[in-house]
Scaffold this active site. Structure first.
Site, mmCIF file in Angstrom:
data_model
loop_
_atom_site.group_PDB
_atom_site.id
_atom_site.type_symbol
_atom_site.label_atom_id
_atom_site.label_comp_id
_atom_site.label_asym_id
_atom_site.label_seq_id
_atom_site.Cartn_x
_atom_site.Cartn_y
_atom_site.Cartn_z
ATOM 1 N N GLY A 113 2.440 -6.044 8.080
ATOM 2 C CA GLY A 113 2.381 -4.625 7.779
ATOM 3 C C GLY A 113 1.328 -4.332 6.733
ATOM 4 O O GLY A 113 0.179 -4.755 6.849
ATOM 5 N N ASP A 114 1.736 -3.626 5.686
ATOM 6 C CA ASP A 114 0.803 -3.306 4.596
ATOM 7 C C ASP A 114 1.140 -4.079 3.330
ATOM 8 O O ASP A 114 0.849 -3.629 2.219
ATOM 9 C CB ASP A 114 0.801 -1.796 4.320
ATOM 10 C CG ASP A 114 2.178 -1.280 3.916
ATOM 11 O OD1 ASP A 114 3.177 -2.006 4.123
ATOM 12 O OD2 ASP A 114 2.267 -0.153 3.376
ATOM 13 N N GLU A 115 1.740 -5.252 3.478
ATOM 14 C CA GLU A 115 2.146 -6.079 2.343
ATOM 15 C C GLU A 115 1.207 -7.274 2.184
ATOM 16 O O GLU A 115 0.951 -8.020 3.138
ATOM 17 C CB GLU A 115 3.581 -6.581 2.518
ATOM 18 C CG GLU A 115 4.615 -5.461 2.499
ATOM 19 C CD GLU A 115 6.026 -5.982 2.687
ATOM 20 O OE1 GLU A 115 6.974 -5.276 2.296
ATOM 21 O OE2 GLU A 115 6.172 -7.087 3.240
ATOM 22 N N LEU A 153 0.840 -1.201 0.000
ATOM 23 C CA LEU A 153 0.000 0.000 0.000
ATOM 24 C C LEU A 153 0.875 1.251 0.000
ATOM 25 O O LEU A 153 1.855 1.342 0.746
ATOM 26 C CB LEU A 153 -0.919 0.003 1.220
ATOM 27 C CG LEU A 153 -1.847 -1.204 1.388
ATOM 28 C CD1 LEU A 153 -2.839 -0.952 2.518
ATOM 29 C CD2 LEU A 153 -2.586 -1.530 0.101
#
Length: 357
Positions: A280-282, A239
């Site tokens: 995380g944002d992965e 993201l």
């Protein structure tokens, strides 16, 4: 069965034949313990010409419980039997058959139940199963001296037959209950095990497979397609500006954005595609069953970007979820870690290109 005077030899033969028939019918009766008791008591009352009968089973804290009652024996309450106002309690305690031809003068019987309920003749037999006494079979008559020795022997024999059959039936039913409890416990254990297994393999925030679970699946897919290039592809999604969302709206908002991302990916992709959150944002997507690998992977990557960028309301805030997507197509030889690293590197290349624009 018609009654013939007990002094008659033919009468005794008829009664003994009736007793044998009753014993056979009781022993062969199918069904539950309750239906067996009801049937046996009906036959006992028929054979002895009693005006009432009762089967009492041991098991309650206060003594015996009424399993089934017939005729006159439906009138007294359970306290009458447990209180020694019939022969039942004495029979249970002694474990032997008992008979009273004139209850008014019988010192083994206490209280007024014999007078109030006209219980003038009684025979009681224990229901034996091995060394245990499961309960008592008792019959009554409203007249004194109603029963003779054949009746007493009949009640004793039927009591033994009932005790044996009832004990076996109760044992079978208890075993069935035990099996049901074991089955329920096994289902609970399996559900608990599945819960722990899910907790170990799923991301707690999004409900998607976590990194260890995805890497295990990717290794299996790579091994299954060794020497077969262009059979599957991998998207690596990161993201954009996710830190700004956390800094501006707080971490609770960031969590909602991650959940919305996971939900959007599941809705956009096929059921056969695997979506996972690495942390995380992965996020990653495993694309299988590709016809034209280059075209299909690029098309899905573009669809993912467009879907996430579509305006949506998250936690009361209208926003677009922007992302960078890198992808690779398996060459038929790379291991899982190599495929994942290559997709990660491609994703960062795309992110750098976007920043230059």
């Amino acid at each position: 069965m018609p009654w013939i005077a007990s002094s008659s030899k033919d009468s005794e033969i008829h009664r003994l034949r009736g007793l044998v028939s009753a014993l056979a019918a009781i022993a062969e009766h199918p069904g539950t313990a309750q239906s067996f008791i009801e049937y046996a008591l009906d036959r006992v009352v028929e054979v002895t010409r009693a005006t009432g009968g009762v089967v009492l089973l041991d098991g309650s804290e206060v003594g015996m419980d009424v399993a089934v009652a017939h005729g006159q024996m439906t009138l007294p309450g359970v306290d009458v039997f447990n209180g020694g106002q019939t022969l039942a309690r004495a029979c249970m305690e002694a474990g032997t058959c008992m008979r009273s031809d004139a209850t008014a003068n019988d010192e083994r019987i206490h209280g007024d139940a014999r007078r109030v309920h006209a219980l003038h003749s009684l025979i009681a037999a224990p229901l034996r199963y091995g060394e245990s006494v499961l309960g008592v079979l008792e019959v009554c008559s409203s007249v004194s001296h109603a029963f003779d020795d054949i009746d007493a022997q009949a009640i004793g024999l039927i009591g033994d037959a009932m005790g044996g059959a009832l004990g076996r039936q109760l044992a079978l039913e208890e075993n069935a209950r035990l099996l049901r409890r074991l089955h329920d416990a096994l289902l609970d254990t399996q559900a608990t095990a599945q819960m722990y297994q899910d907790a170990a393999s799923l991301d707690a925030l999004t409900g998607l497979p976590n990194r260890p679970a995805f890497e295990t699946q990717l290794e299996a897919v790579c091994a299954a397609h060794e020497g077969q290039p262009h059979r599957f592809g991998l998207l690596f999604i990161d993201l954009d500006d996710f830190k700004d969302i956390n800094d501006t709206h707080g971490h609770a908002m960031g969590d909602q954005v991650l959940r919305a991302t996971g939900a959007a990916l599941r809705e956009t992709l096929r059921d056969t595609d695997v979506v996972a959150r690495l942390g995380g944002d992965e996020f990653v997507v495993l694309l299988s069953s590709l016809r034209d690998a280059d075209r299909d992977v690029r098309s899905v990557a573009a669809a993912v970007e467009d879907e996430l960028a579509r305006p949506r309301v998250v936690n009361g805030v209208r926003l677009r979820i922007k992302c960078s997507v890198g992808w690779v197509i398996h060459d038929g030889f790379a291991h899982a870690s190599e495929v994942l690293q290559a997709a990660d590197a491609r994703m960062y290349e795309q992110k750098r290109e976007r920043r230059r624009r």
